[in-house]
Design an enzyme around this catalytic site. Structure first.
Site, PDB file in Angstrom:
ATOM      1  N   ASP A   1      18.365  24.303 -13.039  1.00  0.00           N
ATOM      2  CA  ASP A   1      19.660  23.681 -12.796  1.00  0.00           C
ATOM      3  C   ASP A   1      20.549  24.035 -13.983  1.00  0.00           C
ATOM      4  O   ASP A   1      20.138  23.880 -15.136  1.00  0.00           O
ATOM      5  CB  ASP A   1      19.491  22.151 -12.711  1.00  0.00           C
ATOM      6  CG  ASP A   1      20.321  21.538 -11.618  1.00  0.00           C
ATOM      7  OD1 ASP A   1      21.547  21.760 -11.648  1.00  0.00           O
ATOM      8  OD2 ASP A   1      19.768  20.844 -10.748  1.00  0.00           O
TER       9      ASP A   1
ATOM     10  N   GLU B   1      26.575  24.361  -6.362  1.00  0.00           N
ATOM     11  CA  GLU B   1      26.902  23.133  -5.643  1.00  0.00           C
ATOM     12  C   GLU B   1      28.412  23.109  -5.449  1.00  0.00           C
ATOM     13  O   GLU B   1      29.167  23.207  -6.419  1.00  0.00           O
ATOM     14  CB  GLU B   1      26.445  21.913  -6.444  1.00  0.00           C
ATOM     15  CG  GLU B   1      26.533  20.641  -5.628  1.00  0.00           C
ATOM     16  CD  GLU B   1      26.396  19.384  -6.476  1.00  0.00           C
ATOM     17  OE1 GLU B   1      25.993  18.359  -5.929  1.00  0.00           O
ATOM     18  OE2 GLU B   1      26.703  19.417  -7.689  1.00  0.00           O
TER      19      GLU B   1
ATOM     20  N   ASP C   1      20.278  13.644  -4.363  1.00  0.00           N
ATOM     21  CA  ASP C   1      21.515  12.860  -4.238  1.00  0.00           C
ATOM     22  C   ASP C   1      21.677  12.242  -2.859  1.00  0.00           C
ATOM     23  O   ASP C   1      22.673  11.571  -2.601  1.00  0.00           O
ATOM     24  CB  ASP C   1      22.741  13.759  -4.475  1.00  0.00           C
ATOM     25  CG  ASP C   1      22.856  14.234  -5.902  1.00  0.00           C
ATOM     26  OD1 ASP C   1      22.375  13.526  -6.809  1.00  0.00           O
ATOM     27  OD2 ASP C   1      23.428  15.315  -6.111  1.00  0.00           O
TER      28      ASP C   1
HETATM   29  C1  NOJ Z   1      25.567  16.727  -8.900  1.00  0.00           C
HETATM   30  C2  NOJ Z   1      24.133  16.383  -9.116  1.00  0.00           C
HETATM   31  O1  NOJ Z   1      23.377  16.822  -8.026  1.00  0.00           O
HETATM   32  C3  NOJ Z   1      24.080  14.889  -9.330  1.00  0.00           C
HETATM   33  O2  NOJ Z   1      22.773  14.394  -9.326  1.00  0.00           O
HETATM   34  C4  NOJ Z   1      24.775  14.578 -10.616  1.00  0.00           C
HETATM   35  O3  NOJ Z   1      24.832  13.187 -10.794  1.00  0.00           O
HETATM   36  C5  NOJ Z   1      26.198  15.144 -10.633  1.00  0.00           C
HETATM   37  N1  NOJ Z   1      26.276  16.462 -10.104  1.00  0.00           N
HETATM   38  C6  NOJ Z   1      26.726  15.180 -12.023  1.00  0.00           C
HETATM   39  O4  NOJ Z   1      26.061  16.171 -12.766  1.00  0.00           O
END
Ligand code: NOJ
Length: 562
Positions: free
Chosen positions: A101, A258, A332
Site C-alpha cells: 500500500d 484507489e 473499508d
Molecule cells: C483509504 C483507505 O482504504 C482507508 O482505510 C483509509 O482510512 C483512508 N484511505 C485514508 O488513508
C-alpha cells in the site's frame, strides 16, 4: 476481441491482507508477519497469485496503518524488515507477488517530515511539505470550510507552528503538499526503496486526492466539504506521470489506484490502454452503494438492478480501453454477504452467488481476507464496542443531527468498516484460532464456531472450496479472463445473467438473488445442450430441460461453449 497489451497483472487474482486481524504468530493478540508466513500455503491453495498488504509500515495506528510515521520500516507489532524479507521470499518461492500500500496523500503527524515542518522557518527544507495556512479572523477560524472525509473539521490548529494544517482524513493524518517537488522526490524514493526490496507493485491510497486545485470554500456537505476542489485535481495526471516515468516504468511492476469519485469514463485518462497511462487499474466505488444512498450509512434496500447497471457500465466502457479491478470487499467495506446477500438463512448460497457475480467478469479480481469463507458483519450493541476512527466520527455527526442512539448503532452495524476488521476465523477453537493470547486485539465474530476455515476445508460444498473452483476456472480460461461482456434480462430484479465471448468461445453466467426457486430460460443464441456446465454452486445434479431450468435460491451456474 481483446487485442491490446497482455500484462501479467491481467492474469492474476489478488488476496488482500489487513494484517492486524489476519493471524497472530507471536501470541500478543495482534496479527503479524509471522502469522502471514504460517499461512502462505493456505493463500497459495486459494489459487491467487498476489498479496496486497494494507499498510504494515511504522504508524501510531490512529487509522490502523494509513497514518504512516516511517515509510521504510515495519510497525514493531507486526515484525521487522527481516520478517518481511522472509514473507516476500516465501511468497515469491510460491509464485505469489507482493503489492504494497502506498499512502502518500498524507502522513502521520508523528512522521519526521511533519515534526520538522511544524517548526516553520525560512531555511527549513521541510517547511512546505504539508498544507499550512494561517487562520482567518486573526487566526481563530480555519482557513476555509473544508470538512474531513471522516467527518469533522478538515483543518487542525498547530500550536508549534501557529498555523492550521489540512487533514482530509483523521486529525493526525496531515495532507502532504504534492505541489512541492521535494515531496514528489520523497515519494519516488519510497517507490524505489520498496521496488528494490523486491515488491511487485503498489495499491495507491486515495491517489486521486493528491492535487488540490485551490483552497476555496466548498459546497457545504455533512462530510467531505471541499471535495470538488481536490478529487481529480489539476496536476493529478502530471504527478502520476512523473512517478511512472521516473520510477515505475523502470521496473516490472503493477499499480492500482484507489479512485474515489472516478467514473467509467474519466478514469480512462489514468488507466487507458494508450501511451500516457499512469496507473494499471483503479478501484472505483460505484458498485459499493447498491444498499445505500451514496453510502451504506444512509441505508436503502439492496437494489440488484442498480448493481448490475454499474457492473455493466464498467465492463462495457473499459473493454479494450482500460483494465478493470474487480472487488466486492476490502478493509473499508462491511462484509458483502451481510449487505448484498443473506447472512442468515442462505449465507453459503448467497456468498457463492456474490463470488460468481464478480469473479466471472473481465478484470483483475481482489479477494479480502475472510471473504473466501463468507465471513459476516458483527452485531455490536453499542458504539463503544467499535474501534475505527471513521465510525466514531460519523456517530458523532449523527448525534449532532439528533439521530437516536439506536439508529446510530443500527447504521454502524450495517456500515462500519469494523465489520470487516474482526479477526479471521481459522478454527472453532479459542479466539477462532486467530491468537493464543487470552484476548485478541479486537472482538471475534461470535459465529466463528460455524464459520471458520477449518470447517470450510472439510466441506466440499463450502464457500471456500467454491472460491477455489471459480479461481481455477478463471486461471484455465482465456475466455473468462479476456472475454467481452454482454448482460441479459437487465429488468429482472432478482436475476443476474451475462455472457462472455472470446475468439468464438462463449460463456453464460446465471445467478439467482432470489430466496425462492426461479424459472430461467437461456437467452436466445445459447443452446444449453451444446455447451457444458462448467460450474454450479449447488451440489449434485443441475438439470435443465432444453433451454430452461429452475434456479434454486441463490444458485449460480456457469455454462461454457468452447
Ligand atoms: C483509504 C483507505 O482504504 C482507508 O482505510 C483509509 O482510512 C483512508 N484511505 C485514508 O488513508
Amino acid at each position: 476481441m481483446y487485442d491490446t497489451n497482455r500484462k501479467w497483472y491481467k492474469d492474476i487474482a489478488v488476496y488482500q491482507i489487513w494484517i492486524r486481524s489476519f493471524c497472530d504468530g507471536n501470541g500478543d493478540g495482534i496479527g503479524d508477519l509471522q502469522g502471514v508466513l504460517s499461512k502462505l500455503d493456505y493463500i497459495k491453495s486459494l489459487g491467487v497469485d498476489a498479496i496486497w498488504f494494507s499498510p504494515i509500515y511504522k504508524s501510531p495506528q490512529e487509522d490502523f496503518g494509513y497514518d504512516i510515521s516511517d515509510y521504510r520500516d515495519i510497525q514493531p507489532e507486526y515484525g521487522t524488515l527481516d520478517d518481511f524479507r522472509k514473507v516476500v521470499d516465501g511468497a515469491h518461492e510460491r509464485g505469489i507477488k507482493i503489492i504494497m500500500d502506498l499512502v502518500v496523500n498524507h502522513t502521520s503527524t508523528e512522521h519526521y517530515w511533519f515534526q520538522q515542518s511544524r517548526k516553520g522557518g525560512d531555511d527549513n527544507p521541510y517547511k512546505d511539505y504539508y498544507i499550512w495556512r494561517p487562520g482567518k479572523n486573526g487566526g481563530k477560524r480555519p482557513p476555509n470550510n473544508w470538512q474531513s472525509t471522516f467527518g469533522g473539521d478538515g483543518w487542525e490548529w498547530d500550536d508549534v507552528r501557529k498555523e492550521y494544517y489540512l487533514h482530509l482524513f483523521a486529525i493526525h493524518q496531515a495532507d502532504l503538499n504534492m505541489d512541492n517537488p521535494a515531496v514528489r522526490e520523497e515519494v519516488k524514493g519510497i517507490l524505489r526503496f520498496w521496488l528494490d526490496f523486491g515488491v511487485d507493485g503498489f495499491r495507491e491510497d486515495v491517489i486521486t486526492f493528491i492535487s488540490k486545485a485551490n483552497l476555496k470554500n466548498g459546497f457545504p456537505l455533512p462530510i467531505a466539504t471541499g471535495i470538488e476542489h481536490y478529487a481529480r485535481g489539476p496536476h493529478l495526471h502530471e504527478y502520476l506521470q512523473e512517478f511512472y516515468d521516473d520510477v515505475l516504468s523502470k521496473y516490472d511492476c503493477m499499480t492500482v489506484g484507489e479512485g474515489p469519485g472516478l467514473n467509467a469514463k474519466n478514469c480512462l485518462d489514468l488507466i487507458g490502454e494508450k501511451p500516457g497511462h499512469v496507473l494499471d487499474m483503479i478501484f472505483h466505488f460505484e458498485h459499493m452503494s447498491a444498499d445505500g444512498l451514496f453510502t451504506s450509512w444512509i441505508p436503502r434496500p439492496f437494489d440488484l438492478k442498480k448493481l448490475k447497471g454499474v457492473f455493466t457500465k464498467w465492463q462495457k466502457s473499459l473493454y479494450g480501453r482500460g483494465w478493470n479491478s474487480l472487488y466486492i470487499e476490502n478493509h473499508d467495506q462491511p462484509r458483502v454477504v451481510s449487505r448484498y446477500g443473506d447472512d442468515k438463512v442462505y449465507r453459503v448460497e448467497s456468498a457463492k452467488a456474490l463470488a460468481t457475480m464478480y469473479l466471472c467478469q473481465c478484470g483483475t479480481p481482489y479477494i479480502y481476507q475472510g471473504q473466501e469463507i463468507g465471513m459476516t458483519n458483527i452485531p455490536f450493541d453499542s458504539i463503544d464496542e467499535y474501534i475505527d476512527v471513521q465510525t466514531h466520527n460519523i456517530a458523532a455527526i449523527m448525534r449532532k443531527l439528533h439521530f437516536p442512539e439506536k439508529k446510530i448503532v443500527a447504521a454502524a452495524n450495517a456500515a462500519s468498516r469494523d465489520n470487516a476488521r474482526t479477526p479471521v476465523q481459522w478454527t472453532a477453537g479459542k479466539n477462532a484460532g486467530f491468537t493464543d493470547a487470552d484476548k485478541p486485539w479486537f472482538t471475534v465474530n461470535p459465529n466463528y464456531t460455524t464459520v471458520n476455515v477449518e470447517a470450510a476445508e472439510k466441506d466440499p460444498n463450502s464457500v471456500l472450496n467454491y472460491y477455489r473452483a471459480l479461481l481455477a476456472l478463471r486461471k484455465g480460461s482465456e475466455l473468462m479472463r479476456y472475454g467481452a461482456y454482454e448482460e441479459y434480462y437487465h429488468e429482472n430484479s432478482s436475476l443476474y445473467c451475462y455472457g462472455r465471448m472470446y475468439e468464438g468461445k462463449r460463456a453464460l453466467v446465471v445467478i439467482s438473488f432470489a430466496k425462492e426457486p426461479m424459472a430461467f430460460r437461456a437467452p436466445e443464441g445459447y443452446e444449453l445442450s451444446e455447451g457444458r456446465l462448467a460450474l454450479c454452486s449447488y451440489n449434485g445434479r443441475a438439470n435443465a430441460a432444453g433451454n430452461a431450468f429452475t434456479l434454486r435460491p441463490y444458485e449460480s451456474r456457469v455454462y461454457i461453449w468452447d
